[in-house]
Enzyme design. Structure first.
Site, PDB file in Angstrom:
ATOM      1  N   GLY A 266     -25.295 -17.926  15.998  1.00  0.00           N
ATOM      2  CA  GLY A 266     -25.178 -17.438  17.369  1.00  0.00           C
ATOM      3  C   GLY A 266     -24.268 -16.217  17.377  1.00  0.00           C
ATOM      4  O   GLY A 266     -23.538 -15.964  16.422  1.00  0.00           O
ATOM      5  N   GLY A 268     -21.105 -13.937  18.720  1.00  0.00           N
ATOM      6  CA  GLY A 268     -19.764 -14.234  19.223  1.00  0.00           C
ATOM      7  C   GLY A 268     -18.724 -14.248  18.119  1.00  0.00           C
ATOM      8  O   GLY A 268     -19.034 -14.131  16.938  1.00  0.00           O
ATOM      9  N   GLU A 291     -31.477 -14.475  15.281  1.00  0.00           N
ATOM     10  CA  GLU A 291     -31.881 -13.701  16.465  1.00  0.00           C
ATOM     11  C   GLU A 291     -31.237 -12.327  16.480  1.00  0.00           C
ATOM     12  O   GLU A 291     -31.860 -11.339  16.777  1.00  0.00           O
ATOM     13  CB  GLU A 291     -31.390 -14.403  17.730  1.00  0.00           C
ATOM     14  N   ASN A 381     -23.797 -19.742  30.271  1.00  0.00           N
ATOM     15  CA  ASN A 381     -24.737 -18.668  29.909  1.00  0.00           C
ATOM     16  C   ASN A 381     -26.184 -19.141  29.858  1.00  0.00           C
ATOM     17  O   ASN A 381     -27.082 -18.501  30.378  1.00  0.00           O
ATOM     18  CB  ASN A 381     -24.385 -18.097  28.528  1.00  0.00           C
ATOM     19  N   GLY A 385     -31.165 -19.386  22.123  1.00  0.00           N
ATOM     20  CA  GLY A 385     -32.040 -19.824  21.039  1.00  0.00           C
ATOM     21  C   GLY A 385     -31.505 -21.014  20.278  1.00  0.00           C
ATOM     22  O   GLY A 385     -32.131 -21.467  19.317  1.00  0.00           O
TER      23      GLY A 385
END
Ligand code: COA
Length: 504
Positions: A266, A268, A291, A381, A385
């Protein structure tokens, strides 16, 4: 140096479709469904949505807006403030939009990112009236070459009645040829999707559309917003170290090869810290099937530790962007950008055996994970995915700090207040205190190691007491139902769970 429009646009007679953003925004009518490019602050249409927000201030209208994922340049904020958004899907990260969603003013559909265009194609989500797509070039037959993201742009443009193209003349030429656009066939005659490793290319380098649908071409030189990755701190570095140690152990005992399996992470600070940590480990020939290609991806490529990275967007910090964008050509044989239904495709994720690393807001003592809702009700949020990867990955890992709000909230609770990833989809939990390997464990065994390895020591006695009492009542997954959400009740009423840590 920026390109000229005629260098980037090969479509004959394109000049006749040239419009200002304000003129193009007039093509959008009240009640329309609009599909727009943009994925994790990369490659969003930049001019027309802002023109639409300007127009809505004197000529109110509402639309349903679908994108790939989150947008940069505060576009969700401007659209929300102008009252343009009736419905929004499938992901967002904007504080103003979030507040409107939580007031019930914008209907937000929080969806697995791989699913949106599949549902559109199958007419389950209405019909796209207008697609607004940022392009780095337009081919002679009207094909759209995307910019820093593909997201859902390909299917939006193919399925829409009309297409507005924002031709961005400031994008690097090296983007042309970088994308791999593949659209699965309609069911029931769908063929297997032939991606067999991160580097497999199966499509074409542009979005093929009927050029007659191009209703407007708007020129822009707008820039993507840089990512807001924070500097790794002691906690994120400790999480990274626990995870790297786990990977090293898995390699040592022969459960993973030294190249690990393709990585998904992810976006971040925490995910970046973990990926950067891989540079220190004994790993070689790493690949990524994820992603978002972020700073850490390029650090790993530069260090030689990673050989290939597949994603749906490139989202970089200011500093990393200045380093990478002018030299994008040097990475062309080591990166590819795909539609998000391909980057997140559950079948491909399962086939490649991806190691999925995502972030939890909170997890419970049995391994259920909440990534989206604060205190059951307030959207943060969206699931993004994470579910596409978590359910289907070779290893499904969730990371979180053990507490939030300076220790006032425990991220490990008796029962999560909302379930995004159920216990069946979670293999490993990691906090700054340690790692809980849940593979092959029954709920009662899981609770023990989640409390002892991951929870903050301050909250462990209260979690142990809850678990002990629950076990006395029995059951496969023991609970004290009247107390299961009492931790969240305390957070809601007192703003803190700290009262639970005091002896009664
Ligand atoms: N209870 C309440 N709030 C919590 C919390 C908890 N248990 N844990 C964290 N938070 C709050 C933090 O305080 C912070 O609030 P603030 O913005 O007001 O400061 C916010 O959640 C973000 O937490 P942070 O620790 O900064 O982590 P993050 O920026 O990495 O975000 C998620 C964590 C879960 C919100 C984020 O990763 C996310 O949206 N995930 C879902 C989508 C996803 O997984 N995408 C990746 C694949 S696409």
């Amino acid at each position: 140096m920026k390109a000229t429009a005629s260098e980037r646009c090969q479509l004959k007679g394109w000049e006749s479709r040239l419009m200002s953003a304000d003129e193009a925004a007039e093509l959008i009518q009240d009640g329309m469904i609009v599909g727009m490019s943009g994925f994790t602050r990369a490659g969003e249409a930049k001019e027309v949505p802002l023109a639409l927000a300007r127009r809505a201030r004197h000529d109110p209208l509402k639309i349903s807006l679908m994108t790939g994922a989150s947008l940069g340049n505060d576009i969700d904020r401007h659209l929300t403030e102008a009252g343009v958004l009736a419905r929004r899907m499938p992901f967002q990260v904007d504080a103003t939009l979030r507040a409107a969603i939580n007031r019930g003013e914008v209907m937000f559909i929080d969806q697995h990112l791989s699913e949106t265009v599949e549902q559109l194609r199958n007419k389950q989500l209405g019909h796209i009236d207008v697609a607004i797509i940022e392009a780095s070039a337009i081919t002679e037959d009207g094909g759209i070459v995307p910019t820093a993201s593909v997201g859902n742009s390909a299917s939006f443009a193919i399925l829409a009645d009309r297409v507005i193209i924002e031709l961005n003349l400031s994008t690097p030429e090296a983007l042309i040829g970088l994308h791999d656009i593949y659209i699965p066939q309609m069911r029931p005659a769908r063929q297997p999707i032939p991606v067999v490793d991160a580097s497999t290319r199966i499509g074409v380098d542009h979005i093929p559309i009927d050029p007659a649908k191009i209703a407007a071409i708007v020129l822009t030189e707008g820039q993507d917003s840089p990512s807001t990755v924070g500097i790794p701190n002691e906690d994120t570095q400790r999480i990274a170290r626990h995870l790297i140690g786990f990977f090293e152990h898995e390699v040592e005992v022969g459960r993973l090869p030294p190249s690990l399996m393709p990585l998904q992470a992810g976006i971040g600070t925490m995910a970046n810290a973990v990926l950067n940590g891989l540079m220190e480990g004994p790993f070689e020939d790493l690949t990524m099937y994820s992603e978002v290609l972020q700073d850490s991806t390029f650090n790993l490529l530069d260090s030689g530790k990673m050989t290939f990275a597949s994603g749906s967007s490139i989202t970089l910090s200011e500093e990393c962007g200045q380093r990478i964008w002018p030299h994008l050509a040097d990475y062309r044989d080591r990166i590819v950008l795909r539609p998000q239904e391909m980057s997140n495709h559950p079948g491909i994720v399962r086939r490649l055996g991806i190691i999925a690393i995502n972030t939890a807001l909170e997890a419970d003592i049995y391994g259920n994970v909440n990534s989206t809702h604060v205190n059951a009700t307030r959207m943060m949020n969206g699931i993004g995915g994470s579910g596409d990867f978590a359910r289907n990955g070779h290893l499904s890992i969730f990371i979180t700090k053990s507490t939030a709000k300076n220790g006032a909230l425990s991220s490990f609770v008796p029962f999560v207040s909302h379930v995004d990833h159920c216990e069946h989809d979670v293999d490993i939990l990691v906090s700054e205190h340690g790692l809980a390997d849940l593979r092959g464990l029954a709920p009662r065994e899981r609770a023990d190691i989640i409390i002892e390895h991951c929870a903050d020591p301050l909250y462990r006695p209260a979690l142990r007491a809850y678990f002990r009492e629950a076990c006395q009542r029995g059951g496969h997954t023991p609970h004290c139902l009247e107390k299961a959400l009492s931790w969240h009740l305390a957070a809601e009423q007192e703003g803190s769970m700290l009262g639970l840590t005091e002896p009664t």
